[in-house]
Design a protein around this motif. Structure first.
Motif, mmCIF file in Angstrom:
data_model
loop_
_atom_site.group_PDB
_atom_site.id
_atom_site.type_symbol
_atom_site.label_atom_id
_atom_site.label_comp_id
_atom_site.label_asym_id
_atom_site.label_seq_id
_atom_site.Cartn_x
_atom_site.Cartn_y
_atom_site.Cartn_z
ATOM 1 N N HIS A 11 3.402 -8.958 -3.967
ATOM 2 C CA HIS A 11 2.865 -9.704 -5.114
ATOM 3 C C HIS A 11 3.403 -9.158 -6.425
ATOM 4 O O HIS A 11 3.597 -7.952 -6.572
ATOM 5 C CB HIS A 11 1.334 -9.765 -5.092
ATOM 6 N N ASP A 32 1.496 -0.828 -7.491
ATOM 7 C CA ASP A 32 0.766 -1.992 -6.935
ATOM 8 C C ASP A 32 1.080 -3.242 -7.735
ATOM 9 O O ASP A 32 0.421 -3.517 -8.712
ATOM 10 C CB ASP A 32 -0.735 -1.652 -6.956
ATOM 11 N N GLU A 84 -2.449 -12.261 -5.901
ATOM 12 C CA GLU A 84 -3.119 -11.352 -4.964
ATOM 13 C C GLU A 84 -4.288 -10.647 -5.629
ATOM 14 O O GLU A 84 -5.373 -10.512 -5.061
ATOM 15 C CB GLU A 84 -2.119 -10.323 -4.409
ATOM 16 N N GLU A 85 -4.054 -10.196 -6.863
ATOM 17 C CA GLU A 85 -5.088 -9.413 -7.553
ATOM 18 C C GLU A 85 -6.246 -10.289 -8.024
ATOM 19 O O GLU A 85 -7.225 -9.788 -8.569
ATOM 20 C CB GLU A 85 -4.489 -8.644 -8.732
ATOM 21 N N ASP A 105 2.214 -2.657 0.604
ATOM 22 C CA ASP A 105 1.186 -2.792 -0.444
ATOM 23 C C ASP A 105 -0.020 -1.952 -0.028
ATOM 24 O O ASP A 105 -1.161 -2.275 -0.311
ATOM 25 C CB ASP A 105 0.814 -4.279 -0.619
ATOM 26 N N ARG A 146 -17.232 -4.785 1.128
ATOM 27 C CA ARG A 146 -15.991 -4.582 1.909
ATOM 28 C C ARG A 146 -16.366 -4.757 3.371
ATOM 29 O O ARG A 146 -17.368 -4.198 3.847
ATOM 30 C CB ARG A 146 -15.423 -3.187 1.665
ATOM 31 N N GLU A 176 -7.085 1.367 6.252
ATOM 32 C CA GLU A 176 -7.375 1.661 4.857
ATOM 33 C C GLU A 176 -8.508 0.781 4.358
ATOM 34 O O GLU A 176 -8.828 -0.243 4.947
ATOM 35 C CB GLU A 176 -6.127 1.474 3.994
ATOM 36 N N SER A 206 -8.173 -4.249 0.366
ATOM 37 C CA SER A 206 -8.065 -5.581 0.974
ATOM 38 C C SER A 206 -6.820 -6.299 0.463
ATOM 39 O O SER A 206 -6.472 -6.183 -0.709
ATOM 40 C CB SER A 206 -9.276 -6.432 0.604
ATOM 41 N N PRO A 215 -6.456 -10.038 0.749
ATOM 42 C CA PRO A 215 -7.273 -11.105 1.332
ATOM 43 C C PRO A 215 -6.483 -12.170 2.101
ATOM 44 O O PRO A 215 -7.007 -12.747 3.036
ATOM 45 C CB PRO A 215 -7.963 -11.730 0.112
ATOM 46 N N HIS A 242 -4.832 0.152 -10.171
ATOM 47 C CA HIS A 242 -5.977 -0.497 -10.820
ATOM 48 C C HIS A 242 -6.576 0.355 -11.943
ATOM 49 O O HIS A 242 -7.562 -0.058 -12.556
ATOM 50 C CB HIS A 242 -7.107 -0.852 -9.839
HETATM 51 N N1 BES Z 1 -2.650 -3.041 -2.627
HETATM 52 C C1 BES Z 1 -4.009 -3.406 -2.741
HETATM 53 C C2 BES Z 1 -4.768 -3.337 -1.427
HETATM 54 C C3 BES Z 1 -4.909 -1.954 -0.861
HETATM 55 C C4 BES Z 1 -5.419 -0.931 -1.621
HETATM 56 C C5 BES Z 1 -4.565 -1.712 0.442
HETATM 57 C C6 BES Z 1 -5.559 0.334 -1.078
HETATM 58 C C7 BES Z 1 -4.692 -0.451 0.976
HETATM 59 C C8 BES Z 1 -5.181 0.575 0.216
HETATM 60 C C9 BES Z 1 -4.154 -4.809 -3.291
HETATM 61 O O1 BES Z 1 -3.217 -5.094 -4.284
HETATM 62 C C10 BES Z 1 -5.524 -4.921 -3.915
HETATM 63 O O2 BES Z 1 -5.832 -4.168 -4.776
HETATM 64 N N2 BES Z 1 -6.326 -5.877 -3.459
HETATM 65 C C11 BES Z 1 -7.607 -6.144 -4.041
HETATM 66 C C12 BES Z 1 -8.033 -7.511 -3.594
HETATM 67 C C13 BES Z 1 -9.192 -8.079 -4.372
HETATM 68 C C14 BES Z 1 -8.856 -8.237 -5.837
HETATM 69 C C15 BES Z 1 -9.611 -9.405 -3.800
HETATM 70 C C16 BES Z 1 -8.647 -5.099 -3.604
HETATM 71 O O3 BES Z 1 -8.589 -4.546 -2.523
HETATM 72 O O4 BES Z 1 -9.544 -4.847 -4.425
#
Ligand code: BES
Ligand code: ZN
Length: 447
Positions: A78, A111, A145-146, A172, A320, A388, A391, A393, A419
């Motif tokens: 993404h 990320d 994605e975010e 990711d 989660r 891990e 998510s 999604p 983040h």
């Molecule tokens: N890369 C992350 C997901 C992730 C984080 C996988 C840590 C493994 C370990 C992804 O970009 C992300 O941050 N996803 C969000 C999705 C949400 C906004 C619906 C998340 O997990 O908060």
């Protein structure tokens, strides 16, 4: 390592400068510009590429000339990023990338811009060195994605024929440490919502009406407190019904990893950890479901005191989820729970946010073994097999619609600050990512 003259740095920095924050509509022009930049990068590499509208932010699709008899690999990533606040905590501005001691600092550095660009430049390198790739390749780089990939499922359904593939490779996710790579075979899913409680028509004097009027903030506190029991298990009836217990091989394998509770304490710089009784921190983060309050508001938030009964109060919650929980089922359970315990003196409104299924893959399949060989060669050591807590999604749907196996080969380090302020990615990981891409495509071609 002095990498200030790494050949990929200028393009990496260009990519990072786009303020491609997907959750805030004000940034839509920047999101689009970032997608256009990717398309022209793919085209310069000799791939056919286009920006595809989705109803939300666009998806970028790129591919080489498909040849019969070759395996088809889809690389997902993404180009959108998370918001930057609190911006005052960044040492330098989030969209002005900076290199310091071999580490790049910027929003998206890890990320996911750094990780997906490492794959893109790995492919470019192979094309330059060999003139062609060992597989039929499709890049699918999305822009939402975010913010939960709300529009991607419909796009995938509509293009399932063109996107048909044998495998989906993704960077990711994370590594255990700079020395220890990982194949991630599970991710948590997510369900998020906002709960809003309303009392009187307007804020009230708490002296004149205190003890008489319903206080939505007080009621909210009671509802949120009811979410967990004393052992910090989620107290929503039925919440754990679909939860798959941890397997013995996972528990014993994870116990060998150099990640104990102290590691988590150090990582979060807190003096204590908190969570469900009976599980290690690692087990709780990777394989147990949670209920979290992400934000809470209502009533007076300014300096000093204000004697007021707020007219409303709200909380943002996310859950989660782990295999085999379903976001729709959790939504029903949580709704029923709050409806049952919310007193009739306040009005309750629930708004649904993200939803995504948890993911579990087979780390022992023949493709997973090929991915493990590529990881071992790229990093010089056997990868750990992990799940891990984060998510992605769309992955459950992506796998379902395309009928392909998913391989999660993360390049993120535990202290990458994804983040958060001062997100960063070492150039060493970027280079390893390019190497990993080259090795992975070779291994998958022969697997
Ligand atoms: N890369 C992350 C997901 C992730 C984080 C996988 C840590 C493994 C370990 C992804 O970009 C992300 O941050 N996803 C969000 C999705 C949400 C906004 C619906 C998340 O997990 O908060
Ligand atoms: Zn993210």
């Amino acid at each position: 390592m002095d990498s200030s003259n790494a050949p990929f740095l200028p393009e990496y920095f260009e990519f990072l400068r786009f303020q491609s924050i997907s959750t805030d509509p004000a940034y839509a022009p920047q999101v689009n510009a970032c997608a256009d930049w990717l398309v022209s990068k793919f085209q310069r590499m000799g791939l056919s590429a286009q920006v595809c509208p989705t109803g939300g932010h666009p998806v970028v699709i790129a591919r080489n000339e498909p040849k019969p008899g070759r395996r088809t690999v889809l690389i997902y990533g993404h180009y959108d990023v998370q918001p930057v606040d609190p911006v005052e905590e960044w040492t330098t501005p989030p969209f002005e990338p900076r290199l310091e001691n071999g580490v790049v600092f910027a929003r998206g550095a890890t990320d996911n811009k750094g990780q997906i660009l490492a794959h893109i430049l790995g492919v470019e390198k192979t094309l330059r060195e060999k003139g062609e790739l060992p597989v039929n390749l499709i890049f699918l780089v999305e822009g939402e994605e975010e913010s939960g990939s709300q529009n991607l499922a419909a796009f995938l359904e509509a293009h399932r024929q063109e996107l048909k593939c044998d495998l989906i490779a993704i960077s990711d996710t994370g590594m255990i440490s700079p020395e220890l790579p990982a194949l991630t075979y599970g991710l948590r899913g997510i369900f998020s919502m906002e709960i809003r409680l309303k009392g009187a028509e307007s804020d009230l004097h708490s002296g004149i009406y205190g003890g008489v009027a319903p206080n939505p903030a007080t009621v909210l506190a009671r509802l949120l407190a009811a979410l967990h029991d004393d052992a910090f298990r989620v107290a929503v009836p039925g919440f754990y019904d679909a939860v798959m217990p941890l397997q013995d091989w996972e528990r014993s394998g994870w116990a060998q990893l150099p990640v104990n509770d102290d590691f988590f304490k150090m990582a979060i710089r807190a003096h204590a950890l908190m969570g469900e009784a009976g599980y290690s921190a690692l087990e709780r983060a990777w394989a147990r479901p949670t209920a979290e309050v992400n934000g809470i508001g209502g009533g007076y938030q300014g300096q000093g005191d204000k004697t007021v009964i707020p007219r409303e109060a709200f909380a943002k919650l996310s859950f989660r989820l782990v295999p085999d929980q379903k976001p729709e089922a959790v939504e029903r359970l949580v709704r029923a729970f709050f409806e049952k315990i919310c007193p009739p003196e306040v009005q309750m409104e629930i708004t649904i946010g993200h939803g995504g299924d948890p993911l579990l893959c087979d780390p022992h399949s023949c493709y997973a073994l090929a991915a493990r060989r590529a990881l071992a060669k790229a990093w010089g050591t056997e990868p750990a097999l992990i799940r891990e807590g984060g998510s992605i999604p769309i992955l459950h749907t992506l796998r379902g619609v395309l009928g392909a196996e998913i391989l999660l080969l993360g390049l993120a380090l535990p202290d990458c600050a994804a983040h958060a302020p001062n997100e960063n990615f070492p150039l060493a990981n970027f280079e390893a990512g390019m190497r990993l891409n080259q090795l992975l495509l070779e291994e998958l071609a022969k697997a």
